[in-house]
Design a protein around this motif. Structure first.
Motif, mmCIF file in Angstrom:
data_model
loop_
_atom_site.group_PDB
_atom_site.id
_atom_site.type_symbol
_atom_site.label_atom_id
_atom_site.label_comp_id
_atom_site.label_asym_id
_atom_site.label_seq_id
_atom_site.Cartn_x
_atom_site.Cartn_y
_atom_site.Cartn_z
ATOM 1 N N LEU A 174 -35.859 4.058 7.378
ATOM 2 C CA LEU A 174 -35.103 3.515 9.143
ATOM 3 C C LEU A 174 -35.710 2.353 8.989
ATOM 4 O O LEU A 174 -34.174 2.069 9.608
ATOM 5 C CB LEU A 174 -36.369 5.020 10.128
ATOM 6 C CG LEU A 174 -35.826 5.858 9.886
ATOM 7 C CD1 LEU A 174 -36.941 6.279 10.897
ATOM 8 C CD2 LEU A 174 -34.027 6.713 10.392
ATOM 9 N N VAL A 226 -38.617 4.113 17.461
ATOM 10 C CA VAL A 226 -37.635 4.977 17.157
ATOM 11 C C VAL A 226 -38.005 6.336 15.816
ATOM 12 O O VAL A 226 -37.866 6.487 15.239
ATOM 13 C CB VAL A 226 -36.604 4.718 16.912
ATOM 14 C CG1 VAL A 226 -35.569 5.089 16.315
ATOM 15 C CG2 VAL A 226 -35.619 4.093 18.013
ATOM 16 N N ARG A 261 -34.234 0.115 12.303
ATOM 17 C CA ARG A 261 -34.496 0.529 12.941
ATOM 18 C C ARG A 261 -35.656 0.549 13.788
ATOM 19 O O ARG A 261 -36.608 -0.078 13.534
ATOM 20 C CB ARG A 261 -34.735 2.639 13.047
ATOM 21 C CG ARG A 261 -33.112 3.147 12.793
ATOM 22 C CD ARG A 261 -32.607 3.299 13.560
ATOM 23 N NE ARG A 261 -31.183 4.250 13.659
ATOM 24 C CZ ARG A 261 -31.350 4.788 14.482
ATOM 25 N NH1 ARG A 261 -32.269 6.088 14.194
ATOM 26 N NH2 ARG A 261 -30.208 5.734 13.480
#
Length: 553
Positions: A447, A456, A452
């Protein structure tokens, strides 16, 4: 009876050892097992002619396999196997032999049962089938108006339907379309109505498959088929031109209107779910030709030879049974998925569901005592690609671990550029993903690499974790053809036999099918009368009353 019949399985040293090992193995991860042993695949895979069996993605190690193999000795599995092949009455509750293997005894070895050579009986039955199949396929068998037969409708239920239908579906690309084969099994009138609607009664041949020729569902459909024919023929003698039977009850079949020469043999030493190799397989032979039916038998016979002679350490059906026992009885995984990655095998999950669950879905031992341990898992499944977009979410991330058999082929029967590679890339990827999973650290790194923000990442990371460590077997066939399909089915048949011996349960009866059928016969009389009898519980009584009240409006 041998020593294993008298010994409760849980008292065996190997069983106790396996129980202890199961507790320790629950803390292991297959990723670590692979990391520790570079030879793991070589050790835990077997390459048979036409089929590679890989069982390395199971929660096993050398010590587990040693105790599982010791268990085969403790329960006298080899002796019980020999008893089956030697026609001893190992179907204990019905006092019958178990001889579906005799149906594909291609070397025609003598098998004596009650003083008669079963091999000779089987060869006579095969010769009868061959003559009939050739007559129909070559247009020599005529309907009542002198027209050749173009359509075969097989009427049966359970093993008299599911096996032949699964095989004809799997091998339909090998059919020369001499005849079209249809199946009717459901007593719901919608099915037979739909099957018969486009057909010409003058060109249809019905096969009524029922050992007793009294099975309610089958005979209801057979009578409907007779009425449909007679609306066209207006002469009961036409039944002889349009109906043949596979049955042990010659009297009932003859009274139905079937000529004795057109009644094909069944024996009580073949259970319905193991019977596609017999005259129950007539639809297969009619669809493919008798030579391809023999190829199917040849494939099964190859596995019979393997099961009889391969050492337990390399015996694929035995290993399949041991792994099922390990996963279900010792590790507590209560269901198993059958996941074919070949469109031709779209009915295989349903077929194996019947084969295993009707055989080994039992809870008492040979001695009639409660087992005290789980026997076999519930079997379910679907074509792999369809399943990926349906229930694989559950396989990957639910709290319940579901071991799975992945079944695929190296070559497609119907190659289309690029398709098989896409299919098989998913096949290989799924077994890897189920085993390896992805941990939170890997999820977070992925991620983060995608840009991100931390908030998040914190929110999504728990949802994307896959714990892995989910067992799979892989059966990779060179190609689906009559011979390899015969091999595949026979592997599972012998797995089921071995399971029954390991679990000390009777695999070849099906008393659980009988209770509901008996009650249904009584309730049917009520549905056809004006009264509701008081013997039911209040729920059943009121359901029947509601049904009848709505029906009468």
């Amino acid at each position: 009876m041998t020593h294993s019949a008298e010994t409760n399985r849980t008292n065996l040293p190997s069983w106790k050892a396996l129980s202890a090992l199961a507790e320790s193995m629950k803390n292991q991860h297959m990723n670590d097992l692979f990391a520790m042993d570079a030879q793991r695949f070589d050790k835990f895979s077997i390459n048979l002619p036409n089929i590679l069996f890989d069982y390395s993605k199971n929660l096993i190690d050398d010590s587990v396999m040693a105790e599982l193999l010791q268990l085969t000795k403790d329960v006298d599995l080899a002796d019980w196997r020999d008893k089956m092949f030697n026609a001893e009455r190992i179907n204990l509750t019905e006092n019958r032999a178990v001889l579906h293997t005799a149906l594909r005894n291609r070397k025609q070895k003598q098998i004596l049962f009650d003083g008669e050579n079963v091999a000779e009986q089987v060869e006579q039955a095969l010769a009868h089938m061959e003559t009939f199949v050739n007559q129909v396929r070559q247009g020599q068998w005529k309907g009542y108006s002198g027209k050749r037969i173009t359509d075969i409708v097989n009427i049966g239920v359970g093993g008299s339907n599911l096996g032949p239908q699964m095989v004809t579906e799997a091998l339909k690309h090998y059919s020369d379309q001499s005849v079209n084969v249809h199946y009717v099994s459901n007593v719901d009138g919608a099915q037979i109505t739909e099957v018969l609607a486009p057909l010409n009664p003058e060109k249809v041949l019905f096969i009524v498959s029922s050992k007793t020729f009294t099975t309610t569902e089958t005979m209801t459909n057979a009578n409907t088929a007779t009425q449909w024919l007679l609306k066209s023929a207006n002469d009961k003698s036409a039944i002889a031109n349009h109906f043949v039977a596979v049955s042990a009850n010659i009297k009932n079949a003859t009274e139905f209107g079937i000529h004795p020469d057109n009644i094909f043999s069944m024996w009580d030493w073949v259970g319905g779910r193991f019977s596609l190799w017999s005259a129950i397989g007539l639809p297969i032979a009619l669809d493919l030709g008798f030579d391809k039916f023999i190829e199917l038998l040849d494939g099964a016979n190859d596995i019979d030879e393997h099961f009889q002679h391969a050492p337990m350490t390399e015996n694929v059906p035995v290993l399949m049974a041991l792994l099922s026992l390990w996963n279900c009885t010792f590790l507590g995984f209560k269901s198993q998925a059958i996941l074919p990655y070949d469109q031709t095998l779209h009915m295989l999950s349903a077929y194996l569901q019947q084969a295993e669950m009707e055989s080994n879905g039992k809870s008492v031992t040979w001695n009639g005592e409660k087992t005290g341990y789980a026997t076999v898992p519930s079997i379910w499944g679907e074509l792999g690609i369809n399943g990926q977009h349906a229930f694989y979410q559950y396989l990957h991330q639910s709290n319940n671990i579901v071991p799975a058999d992945f079944i695929g082929s190296v070559e497609s029967v119907t190659p289309v550029a690029g398709h098989h590679e896409t299919l098989m890339s998913n096949f290989f990827a799924q077994t890897q993903a189920l085993m390896t999973g992805v941990n939170e650290q890997q999820v977070r790194a992925d991620l983060k690499a995608k840009g991100r923000v931390p908030e998040v990442i914190d929110k999504l990371a728990p949802h994307k974790v896959h714990e892995g460590n989910r067992p799979t077997n892989t059966l990779l066939l060179t190609r689906i053809n009559p011979k390899t399909l015969g091999q595949l089915i026979a592997l599972y048949e012998h797995k089921i036999f071995a399971q029954g011996i390991l679990l000390q349960i009777c695999s070849f009866d099906q008393w659980g099918v009988e209770l509901g059928k008996g009650l249904a016969a009584d309730i049917e009389k009520e549905l056809l009368s004006d009264e509701v009898l008081p013997q039911h519980d209040s729920s059943t009584t009121n359901l029947i009353k509601f049904y009848k009240s709505v029906k009468q409006q």
